[in-house]
Design a protein around this motif. Structure first.
Motif, short mmCIF file in Angstrom:
data_model
loop_
_atom_site.label_atom_id
_atom_site.label_comp_id
_atom_site.label_asym_id
_atom_site.label_seq_id
_atom_site.Cartn_x
_atom_site.Cartn_y
_atom_site.Cartn_z
N ARG A 175 11.68 -0.43 -50.48
CA ARG A 175 10.84 0.33 -49.71
C ARG A 175 10.40 -0.79 -48.68
O ARG A 175 9.96 -2.08 -49.09
N CYS A 216 7.39 -1.94 -46.11
CA CYS A 216 5.95 -1.40 -46.09
C CYS A 216 5.18 -2.38 -45.09
O CYS A 216 5.60 -3.58 -45.08
N CYS A 239 4.38 1.47 -51.76
CA CYS A 239 3.65 0.87 -50.86
C CYS A 239 2.14 0.65 -50.85
O CYS A 239 1.85 1.79 -51.50
N SER A 253 -0.76 0.87 -45.83
CA SER A 253 0.48 0.57 -45.36
C SER A 253 1.08 1.82 -45.04
O SER A 253 1.23 2.85 -45.46
N GLU A 281 5.15 3.16 -44.57
CA GLU A 281 6.34 3.05 -45.19
C GLU A 281 7.37 3.45 -44.02
O GLU A 281 7.28 4.36 -43.48
#
Length: 112
Positions: A77, A79, A92, A96, A98
């Protein structure tokens, strides 16, 4: 008829060349050292890339049978928070955003 001096001249030429190489080694050896180290490493410890194709396939089957290669890769991921980008395989952090990960990632650094 063969020239009797030919083998003697060949040996003498090799000895002179070896002496000149030894005498001037401090000039050319620093430039040749990385290439020599890499070549020596390949000759003394050949890697998987030096295997013939039939051995590569057999080795790939063997690692797959053990299960190490068949483990699923973690979901990566991306972030973004406050202009910083963090890549993680966990969720995340709150606050934040993603985003989709483009390209491929070959390794994950471990954090202490």
């Amino acid at each position: 008829m063969r020239n009797p001096w030919r083998p003697t001249l060949l040996v003498l030429t090799v000895l002179v060349a070896a002496g000149a190489a030894w005498w001037t080694a401090d000039q050319w050896l620093p430039h040749a050292r990385p290439w020599l180290d890499k070549t020596w490493s390949k000759l003394s410890r050949p890697g998987a890339d030096s295997l013939p194709p039939e051995k590569k396939n057999a080795q790939g089957v063997a690692t797959g049978a053990r299960g190490a290669a068949s483990a699923p890769a973690p979901q990566l991921r991306k972030c973004i928070q406050d202009g910083r980008t963090v890549y993680t395989d966990a969720a995340c952090p709150p606050g934040s955003q993603e985003q989709k990960v483009e390209g491929s990632v070959t390794s994950f650094p471990r954090t202490p």
